[in-house]
Design a protein around this motif. Structure first.
Motif, mmCIF file in Angstrom:
data_model
loop_
_atom_site.group_PDB
_atom_site.id
_atom_site.type_symbol
_atom_site.label_atom_id
_atom_site.label_comp_id
_atom_site.label_asym_id
_atom_site.label_seq_id
_atom_site.Cartn_x
_atom_site.Cartn_y
_atom_site.Cartn_z
ATOM 1 N N ALA A 184 0.822 -1.214 0.000
ATOM 2 C CA ALA A 184 0.000 0.000 0.000
ATOM 3 C C ALA A 184 0.853 1.260 0.000
ATOM 4 N N SER A 185 2.043 1.190 0.583
ATOM 5 C CA SER A 185 2.869 2.394 0.697
ATOM 6 C C SER A 185 3.381 2.867 -0.657
ATOM 7 N N LYS A 186 3.694 1.975 -1.539
ATOM 8 C CA LYS A 186 4.112 2.334 -2.897
ATOM 9 C C LYS A 186 3.267 1.484 -3.865
ATOM 10 N N PRO A 187 2.007 1.861 -4.081
ATOM 11 C CA PRO A 187 1.059 0.970 -4.766
ATOM 12 C C PRO A 187 1.428 0.604 -6.194
ATOM 13 N N TYR A 188 2.122 1.510 -6.953
ATOM 14 C CA TYR A 188 2.402 1.237 -8.358
ATOM 15 C C TYR A 188 3.815 0.706 -8.591
ATOM 16 N N ALA A 189 4.622 0.701 -7.532
ATOM 17 C CA ALA A 189 5.977 0.134 -7.616
ATOM 18 C C ALA A 189 6.331 -0.451 -6.259
ATOM 19 N N PRO A 190 5.534 -1.429 -5.810
ATOM 20 C CA PRO A 190 5.713 -1.948 -4.445
ATOM 21 C C PRO A 190 7.023 -2.724 -4.281
ATOM 22 N N GLU A 191 7.581 -2.625 -3.080
ATOM 23 C CA GLU A 191 8.789 -3.371 -2.741
ATOM 24 C C GLU A 191 8.562 -4.058 -1.398
ATOM 25 N N PRO A 192 7.722 -5.090 -1.397
ATOM 26 C CA PRO A 192 7.397 -5.754 -0.130
ATOM 27 C C PRO A 192 8.544 -6.630 0.340
ATOM 28 N N PRO A 193 8.570 -6.925 1.622
ATOM 29 C CA PRO A 193 9.607 -7.847 2.150
ATOM 30 C C PRO A 193 9.318 -9.266 1.674
ATOM 31 N N PRO A 194 10.345 -10.132 1.666
ATOM 32 C CA PRO A 194 10.101 -11.531 1.280
ATOM 33 C C PRO A 194 9.003 -12.146 2.150
ATOM 34 N N ILE A 195 8.204 -12.999 1.520
ATOM 35 C CA ILE A 195 7.093 -13.604 2.239
ATOM 36 C C ILE A 195 6.942 -15.055 1.819
ATOM 37 N N ASP A 196 6.529 -15.889 2.746
ATOM 38 C CA ASP A 196 6.298 -17.308 2.462
ATOM 39 C C ASP A 196 5.225 -17.449 1.378
ATOM 40 N N GLY A 197 5.456 -18.373 0.442
ATOM 41 C CA GLY A 197 4.523 -18.554 -0.668
ATOM 42 C C GLY A 197 3.118 -18.881 -0.222
ATOM 43 N N GLU A 198 2.972 -19.698 0.822
ATOM 44 C CA GLU A 198 1.649 -20.047 1.324
ATOM 45 C C GLU A 198 0.938 -18.822 1.883
ATOM 46 N N LEU A 199 1.698 -17.944 2.558
ATOM 47 C CA LEU A 199 1.101 -16.747 3.130
ATOM 48 C C LEU A 199 0.685 -15.771 2.024
ATOM 49 N N ALA A 200 1.510 -15.668 0.983
ATOM 50 C CA ALA A 200 1.167 -14.814 -0.152
ATOM 51 C C ALA A 200 -0.075 -15.339 -0.865
ATOM 52 N N ALA A 201 -0.154 -16.665 -1.030
ATOM 53 C CA ALA A 201 -1.326 -17.261 -1.670
ATOM 54 C C ALA A 201 -2.580 -17.017 -0.840
ATOM 55 N N PHE A 202 -2.431 -17.013 0.491
ATOM 56 C CA PHE A 202 -3.557 -16.717 1.376
ATOM 57 C C PHE A 202 -4.037 -15.281 1.143
ATOM 58 N N ALA A 203 -3.094 -14.358 1.058
ATOM 59 C CA ALA A 203 -3.454 -12.963 0.835
ATOM 60 C C ALA A 203 -4.196 -12.799 -0.493
ATOM 61 N N GLU A 204 -3.755 -13.515 -1.498
ATOM 62 C CA GLU A 204 -4.413 -13.430 -2.799
ATOM 63 C C GLU A 204 -5.800 -14.059 -2.740
ATOM 64 N N ALA A 205 -5.930 -15.223 -2.071
ATOM 65 C CA ALA A 205 -7.222 -15.886 -1.948
ATOM 66 C C ALA A 205 -8.217 -15.025 -1.180
ATOM 67 N N GLU A 206 -7.710 -14.214 -0.224
ATOM 68 C CA GLU A 206 -8.569 -13.347 0.564
ATOM 69 C C GLU A 206 -8.858 -12.025 -0.143
ATOM 70 N N GLY A 207 -8.332 -11.848 -1.349
ATOM 71 C CA GLY A 207 -8.602 -10.630 -2.107
ATOM 72 C C GLY A 207 -7.799 -9.434 -1.661
ATOM 73 N N GLN A 208 -6.657 -9.660 -1.031
ATOM 74 C CA GLN A 208 -5.840 -8.564 -0.527
ATOM 75 C C GLN A 208 -4.663 -8.236 -1.438
ATOM 76 N N ALA A 209 -4.239 -9.191 -2.244
ATOM 77 C CA ALA A 209 -3.086 -8.988 -3.131
ATOM 78 C C ALA A 209 -3.325 -9.746 -4.435
ATOM 79 N N VAL A 210 -2.572 -9.326 -5.464
ATOM 80 C CA VAL A 210 -2.660 -9.988 -6.770
ATOM 81 C C VAL A 210 -1.245 -10.286 -7.237
ATOM 82 N N HIS A 211 -1.028 -11.540 -7.651
ATOM 83 C CA HIS A 211 0.283 -11.978 -8.132
ATOM 84 C C HIS A 211 0.372 -11.653 -9.621
ATOM 85 N N VAL A 212 1.306 -10.813 -9.999
ATOM 86 C CA VAL A 212 1.471 -10.375 -11.386
ATOM 87 C C VAL A 212 2.894 -10.691 -11.807
ATOM 88 N N GLY A 213 3.077 -11.760 -12.584
ATOM 89 C CA GLY A 213 4.424 -12.195 -12.939
ATOM 90 C C GLY A 213 5.166 -12.611 -11.694
#
Length: 614
Positions: free
Chosen positions: A512-541
């Motif tokens: 959210a802090s840099k919405p068009y050029a985000p630089e998030p910290p590394p995250i576990d794949g399962e946790l990232a998939a959870f965020a996407e399934a909950e509609g909070q994030a989108v995996h793009v490439g």
């Protein structure tokens, strides 16, 4: 009443022998009489010493007319194999015998014709050769009767041998499902359209409505005859002439079948037990000619076990170029290149495509061949699912099987799932395994909403359509919970640990802090998939955007592309981002089939009117 079919090499005296026995010349065509050569099927009848009247089908012996021979021997009870004493065993002697063996004709008498042309020593040699030829076939041990149509020597003994062989032949089965494979079509003055054939599996009555397959034309039985005698009812196992009303000879041809409406169904794909003759070979995918009673149809064969069958037998599937009215247990012959290659038995007339070498499929076919479809529960008792259509169409008495099936379903002993049937125990065992597998999946992946349907289907090792029907049933009964393409146990909800919640919050805040050029910290794949399934994030490439930013950027690209093609530079500048993020977004939209690339720009795909970002 029984039907006898002749067999043997050309010019060995089959027709002459039939005429000597019956007083009827079986050669109907003037060309046959002029040339002294049987070309097509001939018909006659006689009364045995016991008083029983039997029909005779006389077949051509020339190799060019094997197709006509095959049209006449499909429904016979006894083979009269004719071998001329002066010539002995010849090529069509062998081929006709192989065909009789492939068709499962178990009773026979060998007429050693033209006995008057040889001496006793030569006759002994012929007898020894014939006995050796019969060894290993269904006609092994058949009586050999020397005889002569010219002198009539041995004809009494021949009739006695035929009568003895037929005395142990059971009466034709009446399955209340009459069918008449048509081997002759003609017009009779004063009567109209007439077809003939050997009536099988049931009786026909004057006045019955009938169906002609595969054309599905309807007609009415105007009259019936057996051996030129009128009858009100024709019984199975008899040569029968049927006078039809409502159909012309132009609409009929040899190879069609006559049946009661709805009693037979057409098959384009059939599972069979295929047997290839010694010295012959058939490869997977070969095109063959299938001879089924009087019909001849091209088919492609798929071998289910090996790449090639050579002088052996195995499971196969026939894909017919034209559908045939088949019944489980029917015999057939396969030919190619002017040679008889083999034959077999129909096992499943409602087949589906199979994977080669699939053990469960081969086991099911073996049970089906051994009569598992004759009783409504015998196949279900194996705990193996089967299609309703497969069971009923392969049953000996489909109407009775259907009524029995309804009773079993009502009593809860059989479960229906879509078009499939399972025994209660088989169904419950699958359900138990499914729920347990989903539970294990939840333990392995606690952040996922559910187990993919296809993964569960694979673990259960069942057909895709069956799996879909079962999952629907189980979800309706609250045995499992369906979430789109995922399945879960009732009450399941993914839950984060405090540590996971902290990492996820940090990840989302960075997006959210840099919405068009985000630089998030590394995250576990399962946790990232959870965020996407909950509609909070989108995996793009290989990047992530917040859901809000992704939808805003996608909407802007689509609106701009409505006006003119959109370039990467325009997207980069519009959102003050870098080339890396703009390119990842545009490639993602291409993959989602929202846009497509034309040169260096993107345009909307045709018929794109809105954007789905879920």
């Amino acid at each position: 009443m029984h039907v006898i079919g002749t067999a043997g090499h050309v010019d060995h005296g089959k027709s002459a022998l039939v005429q000597a026995l019956t007083g009827i010349d079986p050669d109907r065509l003037q060309e046959e009489k002029d040339r002294g050569l049987t070309i097509d099927l001939g018909f006659a009848w006689l009364t045995l010493p016991s008083g029983e009247e039997v029909s005779i089908v006389d077949v051509p012996g020339h190799e060019r007319f094997i197709k006509n021979m095959l049209a006449g021997v499909g429904g016979i009870d006894l083979a009269l194999l004719v071998v001329a004493c002066d010539e002995g065993i010849m090529p069509q002697t062998r081929e006709h015998l192989a065909i009789l063996d492939l068709l499962g004709v178990e009773r026979g008498v060998v007429a050693l014709a033209k006995r008057d042309l040889v001496d006793q020593q030569w006759l002994g040699l012929v007898c020894a050769d014939v006995e050796e030829l019969l060894d290993g076939t269904t006609l092994k041990g058949s009586p050999l009767v020397p005889c002569s149509a010219r002198t009539r020597d041995g004809l009494t003994e021949l009739l006695q041998a035929v009568e003895t062989a037929l005395s142990s032949t059971p009466p034709a089965a009446d399955r209340a499902r009459p069918r008449l494979p048509i081997d002759r079509v003609f017009t009779m003055s004063g009567f109209g359209t007439v077809v003939t054939g050997t009536l099988l599996d049931g009786s026909l009555n004057v006045g019955d409505e009938v169906e002609i397959l595969p054309s599905n034309r309807r007609a009415r039985v105007r009259g019936l005859q057996n051996h030129k005698q009128k009858t009100g009812t024709a019984h199975p196992g008899r040569r029968t002439a049927v006078n039809l009303a409502g159909v012309s000879t132009d609409e009929l041809e040899r190879g069609m079948q006559l049946a009661r409406p709805g009693m037979l169904s057409l098959s384009s794909l059939a599972d069979v037990r295929l047997r290839i003759l010694p010295a012959q070979s058939v490869r997977h995918g070969a095109r063959l000619m299938i001879h089924h009673f009087a019909a001849e149809v091209e088919a492609r064969v798929s071998l289910l076990e090996d790449e090639r069958l050579s002088g052996s037998e195995g499971w196969a599937q026939l894909r017919l170029a034209s559908p045939l009215p088949l019944i489980r247990g029917d015999r057939f012959v396969v030919r190619a290149g002017g040679e008889t290659l083999g034959g077999g038995q129909v096992v499943d007339i409602a087949a589906r495509r199979h994977r080669r070498g699939h053990g469960a499929t081969l086991e099911r076919l073996a049970r089906l061949q051994n009569g598992a479809a004759a009783g409504i529960l015998s196949q279900l008792a194996q705990l193996e699912p089967c299609l309703v259509d497969t069971l009923l169409r392969n049953a000996d008495r489909p109407e009775e099987a259907g009524a029995a099936l309804e009773e079993e379903i009502a009593a809860g002993r059989v479960i229906q799932a879509g078009d499939w049937l399972l025994s209660r125990s088989g169904h419950d065992a699958l359900r138990t395994r499914a729920v347990a597998a989903i539970g294990v999946y939840h333990e392995q992946y606690p952040l996922r909403r559910g187990m993919p349907r296809e993964e569960l289907r694979g673990r259960l090792a069942i057909d895709g359509e069956l799996a879909g029907a079962l999952f629907t049933n189980w979800a309706s009964a609250d045995d499992i919970k369906a979430i789109g393409a995922l399945l879960a146990v009732p009450g399941w909800t993914p839950r984060l640990t405090p540590a996971q919640e902290s990492r996820l919050d940090e990840f989302l805040q960075a997006l959210a802090s840099k919405p068009y050029a985000p630089e998030p910290p590394p995250i576990d794949g399962e946790l990232a998939a959870f965020a996407e399934a909950e509609g909070q994030a989108v995996h793009v490439g290989d990047l992530y955007f917040s859901r809000v930013a992704y939808e805003e950027m996608t909407k802007a690209v689509v609106e701009a592309a409505h006006e003119q093609p959109v370039t990467l530079a325009q997207v980069r500048d519009r959102f003050a981002t870098s080339r890396r993020y703009a390119q990842a977004l545009l490639e993602h939209l291409d993959q989602q089939r929202i846009t497509r690339r034309v040169g260096d720009a993107r345009v909307l795909r045709e018929k794109t009117t809105n954007v789905t970002t879920s």
